[in-house]
Scaffold this active site. Structure first.
Site, short mmCIF file in Angstrom:
data_model
loop_
_atom_site.label_atom_id
_atom_site.label_comp_id
_atom_site.label_asym_id
_atom_site.label_seq_id
_atom_site.Cartn_x
_atom_site.Cartn_y
_atom_site.Cartn_z
N GLY A 189 0.35 -0.74 -0.18
CA GLY A 189 0.16 0.63 -0.36
C GLY A 189 0.77 1.34 -0.28
O GLY A 189 1.92 1.19 0.75
N LYS A 213 -9.55 4.78 -13.59
CA LYS A 213 -9.60 3.08 -12.75
C LYS A 213 -10.29 1.97 -13.54
O LYS A 213 -9.44 0.53 -13.74
CB LYS A 213 -9.94 2.64 -11.38
CG LYS A 213 -9.44 4.17 -10.48
CD LYS A 213 -8.73 3.60 -10.13
CE LYS A 213 -7.92 4.10 -8.79
NZ LYS A 213 -6.76 4.63 -8.70
#
Length: 511
Positions: free
Chosen positions: A223, A398
């Site tokens: 992350g 996305k």
């Protein structure tokens, strides 16, 4: 949150009653000890020369795992959420544009950082997501370089571009950045950590050795919260502080709205700079019904912080999604003071909530990966604020539905930045939903359009099934096109669809 391994899987301590607090403490300690032993075993499989750096990385992984074991659950105490103070979120429209003669000096205090760790696999592409062409055959990376080069040329400045890669994108990115050698942009890269995925059964790494290339599925980048440590460890944080740079502007490389904003920079290092330094800025924008799952800003224990849906108790999820209760959501455009990053790392006060990501590998093995988010460090900084920015600063790509928007006549391209067409009557973008089965992969998506339709007057588009679009199609208002299973709909060239529902089978054949 997952339970720690049960009694049968932990060696020793079998006599402790399994429901006691002492039992859970013992099993947690054992789980951490077993993991550390396993990580040591993995380290023994590496070359001696690489071991010290990997040892430090694995130490950070063991810390993360230890914190994960200690957490009682992801939820925070809902009743302790305080009302956002008046000055917690500034309105972007109240920011002032700097004087032209000050801009160069301001830009020389800035570093631009792009999160470049993601692959294009979800859109059917190989390699880093940043090399997918998004407009006029230019990729995310091309557009970023163009934007910064334009700044540097216009103001005779020297803003560097830093790419945070992952082990998934590093090799390809290094080859690609060579083509920008003649550009007026200094490009630096560094790699975020590479952590082992853990089996959900026994809480041990699934990797057999440290040969990441051999078994990519056994490893993951943890992350973007990993930015702080790896940026420091790369030596770049120290380098930029020594050069007199003060702030970094960090964003996702697939957010085409995340350009350097001189008004925000003016608030941080220009004439509008506050008497008490703003160490951390999170750009937020007004939440719509499409953004209900996005993180939001709250005041908690007298600190401004990011609240993600994973931290919300189940009985309050509807409150979290409410546009009335939480008006803003996080764009992940972040401005942070470099000296303050250095301080929280030195003083070890950096603390970020752990995101537990459950995955199933292709082999069927169930694993967890522990991640952190860059914005959740907000509470560790002094004088942190939110800035409520226009929606145009949040333009992520996305899915192919996002690609349709950014490739269309809704935008024009100016010096690497997308600018909404003045012909659009209102500033919101249309809501576009394209069927997963026929449009999710970029190549497939492009093959269904002879060219991208005119969508200047479009409000809402839903397309499902086997649908193709001829050249010069215009879509206006609300358009819904549904081809039933086994049928195909060809929208003919030059068609104008305004507030129309098209369904069934419409195949236009040449004769």
């Amino acid at each position: 949150m997952l339970d720690v391994p049960n009694e049968g899987k932990v060696r020793g301590h079998q006599r402790v009653p399994s429901d006691s607090k002492e039992f859970h403490e013992v099993t947690k300690r054992d789980a951490l000890r077993l993991l550390e032993n396993d990580v040591d075993r993995l380290l023994q499989t590496t070359e001696q020369v690489r071991r010290p750096a990997l040892q430090a990385e694995m130490g950070r992984f063991a810390d993360l795992f230890g914190r994960f074991l200690q957490e009682e659950g992801p939820a925070l105490d809902w009743n302790k959420i305080q009302k956002l103070p008046e000055n917690a979120v500034m309105n972007y429209s109240n920011l002032k544009l700097p004087k032209n003669e000050q801009i160069r000096n301001m830009l020389d205090k800035l570093v631009v950082i792009k999160l470049n760790g993601g692959l294009g696999t979800s859109m059917g592409c190989h390699g880093p997501k940043s090399v997918i062409p998004v407009r006029s055959d230019l990729t995310f990376l091309d557009l970023t370089v163009q934007q910064i080069e334009h700044l540097n040329k216009t103001y005779d400045a020297n803003v560097p571009l830093v790419l945070m890669n992952s082990f998934n994108t590093d090799e390809d990115t290094e080859k690609i950045v060579r083509k920008y050698k003649g550009f007026r942009v200094q490009i630096h890269t560094f790699n975020q950590s590479c952590f082992p995925r853990i089996s959900r059964e026994h809480f041990l790494p699934v990797a057999k050795d440290f040969d990441v290339e051999k078994d990519m599925e056994a490893w993951y980048p943890p992350g973007h919260g990993d930015f702080y440590d790896t940026f420091r460890n790369s030596g770049l944080l120290k380098k930029f502080i020594e050069e007199g740079r003060e702030y970094c502007f960090l964003s996702n490389i697939d957010n085409l709205g995340a350009t350097v904003d001189l008004n925000i920079l003016n608030k941080l290092v220009g004439e509008e700079r506050a008497s008490t330094p703003v160490e951390f800025v999170m750009e937020v924008t007004d939440k719509t019904r499409a953004d209900v799952k996005g993180g939001t800003l709250i005041q908690f224990e007298n600190k401004l912080r990011l609240l993600e849906i994973a931290q919300v108790p189940p009985e309050h999820v509807d409150d979290f999604k409410s546009v009335k209760t939480f008006k803003f959501f996080n764009t992940n455009n972040i401005w942070a003071n470099l000296a303050s990053i250095d301080r929280v790392l030195r003083e070890r006060t950096l603390s970020m909530e752990i995101i537990v990501n459950n995955k199933t590998l292709e082999t069927g093995l169930r694993v967890i990966q522990l991640e952190t988010a860059v914005g959740s460090a907000m509470k560790c900084f002094d004088g942190a604020i939110g800035i409520n920015v226009p929606r145009s600063r949040f333009l992520p790509v996305k899915k192919s539905s996002d690609l349709l928007l950014v490739m269309s006549n809704l935008y024009t391209l100016k010096n690497g930045s997308l600018v909404m067409s003045p012909q659009r009557m209102f500033p919101t973008t249309p809501l576009v939903k394209l069927g997963e089965n026929h449009f999710s992969k970029v190549k497939e998506f492009l093959g269904r359009f002879a060219n991208i339709p005119d969508i200047i007057e479009l409000d809402h588009l839903t397309v499902s099934g086997d649908v193709t679009f001829g050249r010069g199609v215009s879509l206006r208002g609300t358009v819904i096109i549904i081809a039933n299973h086994g049928d195909r709909i060809d929208i003919p060239a030059g068609a104008i669809l305004e507030n129309k529902i098209v369904s069934g089978n419409m195949r236009i054949l040449d004769h």
